[in-house]
Design a protein around this motif. Structure first.
Motif, PDB file in Angstrom:
ATOM      1  N   PHE A   1      10.749  -3.775  26.977  1.00 48.57           N
ATOM      2  CA  PHE A   1       9.960  -2.674  26.408  1.00 48.57           C
ATOM      3  C   PHE A   1      10.909  -1.601  25.893  1.00 48.57           C
ATOM      4  CE2 PHE A   1       7.582   1.324  26.646  1.00 48.57           C
ATOM      5  CZ  PHE A   1       6.413   0.972  25.991  1.00 48.57           C
TER       6      PHE A   1
ATOM      7  N   ARG B   1       4.367   2.732  17.516  1.00 45.95           N
ATOM      8  CA  ARG B   1       3.783   1.802  18.471  1.00 45.95           C
ATOM      9  C   ARG B   1       4.859   0.878  19.037  1.00 45.95           C
ATOM     10  NH1 ARG B   1      -1.259   3.262  20.233  1.00 45.95           N
ATOM     11  NH2 ARG B   1      -2.294   4.373  18.529  1.00 45.95           N
ATOM     12  N   GLN B   2       4.659   0.505  20.310  1.00 48.09           N
ATOM     13  CA  GLN B   2       5.660  -0.271  21.028  1.00 48.09           C
ATOM     14  C   GLN B   2       5.100  -1.654  21.389  1.00 48.09           C
ATOM     15  OE1 GLN B   2       8.730   1.216  21.439  1.00 48.09           O
ATOM     16  NE2 GLN B   2       7.810   2.912  20.268  1.00 48.09           N
ATOM     17  N   SER B   3       6.018  -2.578  21.696  1.00 48.52           N
ATOM     18  CA  SER B   3       5.648  -3.930  22.138  1.00 48.52           C
ATOM     19  C   SER B   3       6.184  -4.168  23.545  1.00 48.52           C
ATOM     20  CB  SER B   3       6.211  -4.988  21.189  1.00 48.52           C
ATOM     21  OG  SER B   3       5.622  -4.876  19.906  1.00 48.52           O
TER      22      SER B   3
ATOM     23  N   GLN C   1       6.869  -7.312  26.225  1.00 52.78           N
ATOM     24  CA  GLN C   1       7.003  -8.759  26.382  1.00 52.78           C
ATOM     25  C   GLN C   1       7.269  -9.083  27.849  1.00 52.78           C
ATOM     26  OE1 GLN C   1       6.814 -11.415  24.009  1.00 52.78           O
ATOM     27  NE2 GLN C   1       6.793 -12.591  25.917  1.00 52.78           N
TER      28      GLN C   1
ATOM     29  N   GLN D   1      -3.787  -2.427  28.950  1.00 54.12           N
ATOM     30  CA  GLN D   1      -3.095  -2.738  27.698  1.00 54.12           C
ATOM     31  C   GLN D   1      -3.859  -2.212  26.486  1.00 54.12           C
ATOM     32  OE1 GLN D   1      -5.033  -4.850  29.190  1.00 54.12           O
ATOM     33  NE2 GLN D   1      -6.356  -5.542  27.529  1.00 54.12           N
TER      34      GLN D   1
ATOM     35  N   GLN E   1      -5.786  -8.829  23.770  1.00 51.86           N
ATOM     36  CA  GLN E   1      -4.467  -9.196  24.274  1.00 51.86           C
ATOM     37  C   GLN E   1      -4.421  -9.260  25.804  1.00 51.86           C
ATOM     38  OE1 GLN E   1      -1.091  -7.432  21.815  1.00 51.86           O
ATOM     39  NE2 GLN E   1      -2.691  -5.915  21.386  1.00 51.86           N
TER      40      GLN E   1
ATOM     41  N   ARG F   1       2.566 -11.291  25.618  1.00 50.01           N
ATOM     42  CA  ARG F   1       3.108 -10.225  24.774  1.00 50.01           C
ATOM     43  C   ARG F   1       1.970  -9.300  24.352  1.00 50.01           C
ATOM     44  NH1 ARG F   1       7.431  -9.279  20.970  1.00 50.01           N
ATOM     45  NH2 ARG F   1       6.701  -7.984  19.232  1.00 50.01           N
ATOM     46  N   VAL F   2       2.200  -8.008  24.481  1.00 51.35           N
ATOM     47  CA  VAL F   2       1.222  -6.989  24.101  1.00 51.35           C
ATOM     48  C   VAL F   2       1.856  -6.100  23.046  1.00 51.35           C
ATOM     49  CG1 VAL F   2      -0.212  -5.083  24.878  1.00 51.35           C
ATOM     50  CG2 VAL F   2       0.151  -7.054  26.376  1.00 51.35           C
ATOM     51  N   ASP F   3       1.183  -5.934  21.917  1.00 48.39           N
ATOM     52  CA  ASP F   3       1.675  -5.092  20.830  1.00 48.39           C
ATOM     53  C   ASP F   3       0.786  -3.856  20.683  1.00 48.39           C
ATOM     54  OD1 ASP F   3       3.763  -6.873  20.051  1.00 48.39           O
ATOM     55  OD2 ASP F   3       2.243  -8.141  19.080  1.00 48.39           O
ATOM     56  N   GLY F   4       1.364  -2.843  19.992  1.00 43.28           N
ATOM     57  CA  GLY F   4       0.592  -1.635  19.682  1.00 43.28           C
ATOM     58  C   GLY F   4       0.444  -0.665  20.833  1.00 43.28           C
TER      59      GLY F   4
END
Length: 393
Positions: free
Chosen positions: A64, A87-89, A91, A112, A117, A122-125
């Motif tokens: 992260f 925005r961050q991702s 993993q 999340q 998701q 993996r989570v985005d945004g």
């Protein structure tokens, strides 16, 4: 004091104040950047994102904000960075973690913000504008081994156990290894009150097949993986005693007994001098018993073996058959014999009086009429005579 003196004092006081101002403002002025040059700005605000696992799992790696984070013994890790609108991702680098005592498998996220998701690794945004917590839920599995005894604690031969099935409180049915180790779900993450909670899974014995016979009473034996890592299942066994008696006379009889167990296995055992046989330590269930005797046998009898049982079987022997046959002959033959005797007597006595002529027994037979003598032609015919011989007048 004249006006000139007062002005002189004012000028001196002003000069003193100016000197004081220059003395204090000099260092500050030196610190200020000159025109056309750059210097450090006021520190930007920071944001902390906390990552946690449910249940607590140590050694889980996450990526992260360009950093690799590892959860500690309490199952948490954190990231602190400058607040930004970018925005961050996130993993999850370890979706499984194995230890000698447990196995953990990633199941879902909470916090999340994007429902699509929830179950991805993996989570985005993800935002980085305020502090918050995101949770990774893991399913924990624990090792379970099994053993088998009867209701008295005597061990059962595991080689005769062909199937062991358990049903979890999550409604899933699982086959257990008879001689090895089975890893069962012991904790599962459940979403409650906007967060994840580790909920234990309880199990009950659903099926235990021993030598082809079902021993388990469904739902009567339970355990919980984790606290219960070695489980002993109990099967019920009982003795079956077989005796036989004669159907008509009630005396003990029989040479051998044939017993069929619930799995269809057939066992034949001889009856002893007292016409009794004991089959010890049989699995509970429904059995069929037959007894053979000299010249006869019994009808199959069903026995529910849920405790020690004595099955007294009724046998129809050769003697019973002969007695019944003789009784049948008597019942049928006596009326027939009576009818034959009566018919023989009537035949020997001739026809019954009054039969065949229509006359009574006292009336003598009517004599045949006497023939009249032939008269010559032209002669006068004699008058008839009466019964007493007199001539008719």
């Amino acid at each position: 004091m004249n006006r000139r003196t007062a002005r002189r004092h004012a000028v001196a006081l002003l000069a003193l104040l100016t000197a004081l101002l220059l003395a204090f403002a000099g260092p500050a002025a030196a610190a200020l950047p000159s025109a056309g040059t750059s210097g450090p700005h006021r520190a930007a605000p920071t944001v902390t994102v906390t990552f946690r696992t449910v249940p607590a799992v140590a050694g889980v790696r996450l990526a992260f904000g360009g950093q690799t984070l590892v959860t500690g013994p309490d199952g948490t890790a954190s990231y602190t960075g400058t607040r930004t609108a970018d925005r961050q991702s996130l993993q999850l680098l370890d979706t499984s973690v194995n230890t000698p005592d447990a196995r953990y498998h990633f199941t879902r996220w909470a916090g999340q913000r994007d429902p699509e998701q929830t179950f991805r690794s993996r989570v985005d945004g993800l935002p980085l504008r305020a502090d918050y917590t995101i949770t990774a839920g893991f399913t924990a599995q624990y090792p379970v081994t099994v053993a088998f005894t009867d209701q008295h604690g005597a061990p059962l031969d595991p080689s005769l156990v062909s199937a062991v099935k358990v049903r979890g409180s999550d409604a899933r049915v699982t086959d257990l290894s008879v001689s090895g180790t089975t890893w069962l779900d012991g904790l599962v993450p459940v979403f409650r009150n906007s967060g994840l909670t580790a909920v234990p899974v309880d199990y009950t014995l659903r099926s235990l097949v021993y030598d082809g016979v079902e021993l388990a009473g469904a739902g009567r034996q339970g355990f919980r993986p984790g606290p219960d890592r070695h489980v002993t299942f109990t099967g019920a066994f009982h003795d079956l005693t077989v005796t036989a008696h004669d159907a008509l006379f009630g005396s003990a009889t029989g040479e051998k007994a044939t017993v069929t167990d619930p799995a269809g296995h057939v066992t034949t055992v001889p009856l002893g001098p007292d016409h009794t046989a004991v089959l010890a330590h049989l699995p509970r269930g429904r059995y069929t018993v037959e007894v053979k005797a000299p010249g006869g046998s019994s009808n199959p009898r069903e026995i529910q073996l849920s405790q020690a049982v004595t099955a007294d079987v009724t046998v129809v022997t050769r003697t019973d058959v002969l007695v019944l046959a003789g009784a049948g002959l008597l019942l049928v033959g006596i009326p027939v014999a009576i009818r034959l005797i009566r018919r023989t007597r009537r035949t020997a006595a001739g026809p019954a009086p009054g039969t065949g002529t229509g006359r009574s027994a006292a009336e003598p037979p009517e004599p045949a009429p006497a023939e009249e003598p032939e008269q010559p032609e032209g002669a006068e015919k004699a008058p008839p005579t009466s019964r007493h011989g007199a001539a008719a007048r």
